[in-house]
Design a protein around this motif. Sequence first.
Motif, PDB file in Angstrom:
ATOM      1  N   ASP A  95     100.221  52.044 124.145  1.00  0.00           N
ATOM      2  CA  ASP A  95      99.725  52.314 125.494  1.00  0.00           C
ATOM      3  C   ASP A  95      98.252  51.882 125.554  1.00  0.00           C
ATOM      4  N   TYR A  96      97.973  50.835 126.327  1.00  0.00           N
ATOM      5  CA  TYR A  96      96.620  50.269 126.343  1.00  0.00           C
ATOM      6  C   TYR A  96      95.612  51.132 127.110  1.00  0.00           C
ATOM      7  N   THR A  97      96.115  52.056 127.932  1.00  0.00           N
ATOM      8  CA  THR A  97      95.197  52.980 128.595  1.00  0.00           C
ATOM      9  C   THR A  97      94.611  53.931 127.549  1.00  0.00           C
ATOM     10  N   PRO A 124      96.370  40.862 132.702  1.00  0.00           N
ATOM     11  CA  PRO A 124      96.540  42.267 133.090  1.00  0.00           C
ATOM     12  C   PRO A 124      96.203  43.279 132.001  1.00  0.00           C
ATOM     13  N   SER A 125      96.612  43.012 130.760  1.00  0.00           N
ATOM     14  CA  SER A 125      96.404  44.008 129.714  1.00  0.00           C
ATOM     15  C   SER A 125      94.914  44.165 129.399  1.00  0.00           C
ATOM     16  N   LEU A 126      94.205  43.049 129.299  1.00  0.00           N
ATOM     17  CA  LEU A 126      92.774  43.141 128.982  1.00  0.00           C
ATOM     18  C   LEU A 126      92.015  43.818 130.124  1.00  0.00           C
ATOM     19  N   ILE A 144      86.387  42.732 123.925  1.00  0.00           N
ATOM     20  CA  ILE A 144      87.808  42.967 124.196  1.00  0.00           C
ATOM     21  C   ILE A 144      88.623  41.747 123.779  1.00  0.00           C
ATOM     22  N   ALA A 145      89.499  41.934 122.796  1.00  0.00           N
ATOM     23  CA  ALA A 145      90.393  40.944 122.181  1.00  0.00           C
ATOM     24  C   ALA A 145      89.711  40.210 121.020  1.00  0.00           C
ATOM     25  N   THR A 146      90.547  39.711 120.120  1.00  0.00           N
ATOM     26  CA  THR A 146      90.073  39.158 118.844  1.00  0.00           C
ATOM     27  C   THR A 146      89.024  38.058 118.973  1.00  0.00           C
ATOM     28  N   PRO A 147      89.288  36.983 119.726  1.00  0.00           N
ATOM     29  CA  PRO A 147      88.288  35.904 119.752  1.00  0.00           C
ATOM     30  C   PRO A 147      86.935  36.370 120.322  1.00  0.00           C
ATOM     31  N   PRO A 155     104.080  37.158 119.844  1.00  0.00           N
ATOM     32  CA  PRO A 155     103.235  38.271 119.386  1.00  0.00           C
ATOM     33  C   PRO A 155     102.290  38.710 120.511  1.00  0.00           C
ATOM     34  N   ILE A 156     101.285  39.527 120.184  1.00  0.00           N
ATOM     35  CA  ILE A 156     100.345  39.996 121.228  1.00  0.00           C
ATOM     36  C   ILE A 156      99.344  38.868 121.463  1.00  0.00           C
ATOM     37  N   ASP A 157      99.820  37.830 122.116  1.00  0.00           N
ATOM     38  CA  ASP A 157      99.075  36.578 122.238  1.00  0.00           C
ATOM     39  C   ASP A 157      98.473  36.452 123.647  1.00  0.00           C
ATOM     40  N   ASN A 158      97.162  36.292 123.692  1.00  0.00           N
ATOM     41  CA  ASN A 158      96.471  36.256 124.987  1.00  0.00           C
ATOM     42  C   ASN A 158      96.868  35.057 125.838  1.00  0.00           C
ATOM     43  N   THR A 159      97.041  33.916 125.179  1.00  0.00           N
ATOM     44  CA  THR A 159      97.352  32.690 125.924  1.00  0.00           C
ATOM     45  C   THR A 159      98.738  32.796 126.564  1.00  0.00           C
ATOM     46  N   ALA A 201      87.896  46.115 121.046  1.00  0.00           N
ATOM     47  CA  ALA A 201      89.067  46.775 121.620  1.00  0.00           C
ATOM     48  C   ALA A 201      90.283  45.879 121.433  1.00  0.00           C
ATOM     49  N   ALA A 202      91.381  46.457 120.950  1.00  0.00           N
ATOM     50  CA  ALA A 202      92.674  45.763 120.879  1.00  0.00           C
ATOM     51  C   ALA A 202      92.664  44.532 119.999  1.00  0.00           C
ATOM     52  N   VAL A 203      92.031  44.627 118.859  1.00  0.00           N
ATOM     53  CA  VAL A 203      92.108  43.523 117.890  1.00  0.00           C
ATOM     54  C   VAL A 203      93.323  43.774 117.002  1.00  0.00           C
ATOM     55  N   THR A 204      94.273  42.863 117.034  1.00  0.00           N
ATOM     56  CA  THR A 204      95.540  43.077 116.336  1.00  0.00           C
ATOM     57  C   THR A 204      95.334  43.275 114.836  1.00  0.00           C
ATOM     58  N   ASP A 205      94.609  42.370 114.202  1.00  0.00           N
ATOM     59  CA  ASP A 205      94.436  42.452 112.755  1.00  0.00           C
ATOM     60  C   ASP A 205      92.971  42.197 112.386  1.00  0.00           C
ATOM     61  N   SER A 222      92.604  48.938 117.074  1.00  0.00           N
ATOM     62  CA  SER A 222      93.598  47.894 116.800  1.00  0.00           C
ATOM     63  C   SER A 222      94.905  48.214 117.526  1.00  0.00           C
ATOM     64  N   ASP A 223      95.565  47.173 118.013  1.00  0.00           N
ATOM     65  CA  ASP A 223      96.843  47.355 118.711  1.00  0.00           C
ATOM     66  C   ASP A 223      97.996  46.753 117.905  1.00  0.00           C
ATOM     67  N   GLU A 224      97.847  46.757 116.597  1.00  0.00           N
ATOM     68  CA  GLU A 224      98.840  46.083 115.775  1.00  0.00           C
ATOM     69  C   GLU A 224     100.256  46.634 115.954  1.00  0.00           C
ATOM     70  N   ASP A 254      93.751  34.145 115.918  1.00  0.00           N
ATOM     71  CA  ASP A 254      94.020  34.772 114.619  1.00  0.00           C
ATOM     72  C   ASP A 254      94.899  36.002 114.769  1.00  0.00           C
ATOM     73  N   ASN A 255      94.811  36.668 115.932  1.00  0.00           N
ATOM     74  CA  ASN A 255      95.636  37.849 116.169  1.00  0.00           C
ATOM     75  C   ASN A 255      97.121  37.510 116.142  1.00  0.00           C
ATOM     76  N   SER A 256      97.475  36.278 116.474  1.00  0.00           N
ATOM     77  CA  SER A 256      98.886  35.893 116.451  1.00  0.00           C
ATOM     78  C   SER A 256      99.298  35.377 115.074  1.00  0.00           C
TER      79      SER A 256
END
Length: 332
Positions: free
Chosen positions: A269-271, A47-49, A103-106, A227-231, A123-127, A148-150, A179-181
């Motif tokens: 807020d991801y929007t 949903p977030s992505l 969109i997202a770290t990987p 954490p902000i973990d996609n899996t 977009a939304a790479v934590t670190d 970044s959404d850290e 790696d984001n986690s």
Amino acid sequence: MKKGMKKLVAVFMIMALTVAVFSACGGETDEEGTTVKIGIIQLMEHPSLNTIRESIIEGLAEDGYTDGENITIDYQNGQNDMSVMKSIVQKFVANECDVIIAIATPAAQAALSETEEIPIIFAAVTDPVDAGLVDSLEAPGANVTGTSDEVSAEMIMDLAKQITPEFKTIGALYSSGEDNSASVIAGLKEYAAENDLEVVESAVTNTSEVKQAAQYLADKVDVVYSPIDNTVASAMASATDVFNSAGVPFYVSADSMVQDGGLATYGIDYTVLGKETAHMVTEVIEGGNPAAMPVKKMSDMSIYVNTDTAKALNIEIPADILESATVFTSAE
Ligand code: TRP
């Protein structure tokens, strides 16, 4: 040319044509030659992505760039698989995309591994530094920058202390392949050491392992943190099933994870993040150099609480938190 060879050439030509028709980074150039080709690679669908992608497309339209008019967007889903993502980016490169949105770290890591020339806006790479994408947030240095959404583990643990003050052990549920986690979990361990708390880790490598990893933690810890973990974000139903029936508060790191049954978070807020990402894409379309565009961090944060989860756990959320929080209820 021999007959067999001719056939082979014909087959190749048909294949080449098919590629040209179906992979859109090859959007045709209009009469003025101004169509900008954008490839979007998204790690996976959760949903977030999806929210981020939709907001990026909206943001681009607000900036005057609309798919099918003056830009063509080729959206591809990476299916949480590095080799799938690499071949998607290879196609973007072959089709001469002007900009890649990752969109997202990987997904950003896959993009950077395949091109050092095409601008990549993530977009939304934590670190982004820890993930090896940029030299520094202020001066990225190469063909890649973005948003970044850290959110630190400490901020969410501080919220946890206000809601369930008595915990001594924290379960850490995350994916070892993201790696984001990794960097956030390192921060969690530091926080725990400073506050005399114990961390029990349970790492997964894919979504099908989340249920078992949750079960492993459920009778060992007082609270669980992700954490902000996609899996984990894409397997929230299995995790919350386990934690809600075991009576374990599950603190998460993104609004969508609360909507999907996590107890609470302090998050961005991801929007807004999607829109900010779009503006950076616009800047690049209009000549900006990613190497010199600082990574944007989101400063507006809020508390998100799932009151149905609180009810299931018999937890009373303090009134001052509820007052300022965005409240989700999830029909479970
Ligand atoms: N920050 C994540 C990354 O770096 C991506 C992400 C965005 C995410 N929103 C999320 C992960 C919500 C989990 C839940 O890859």
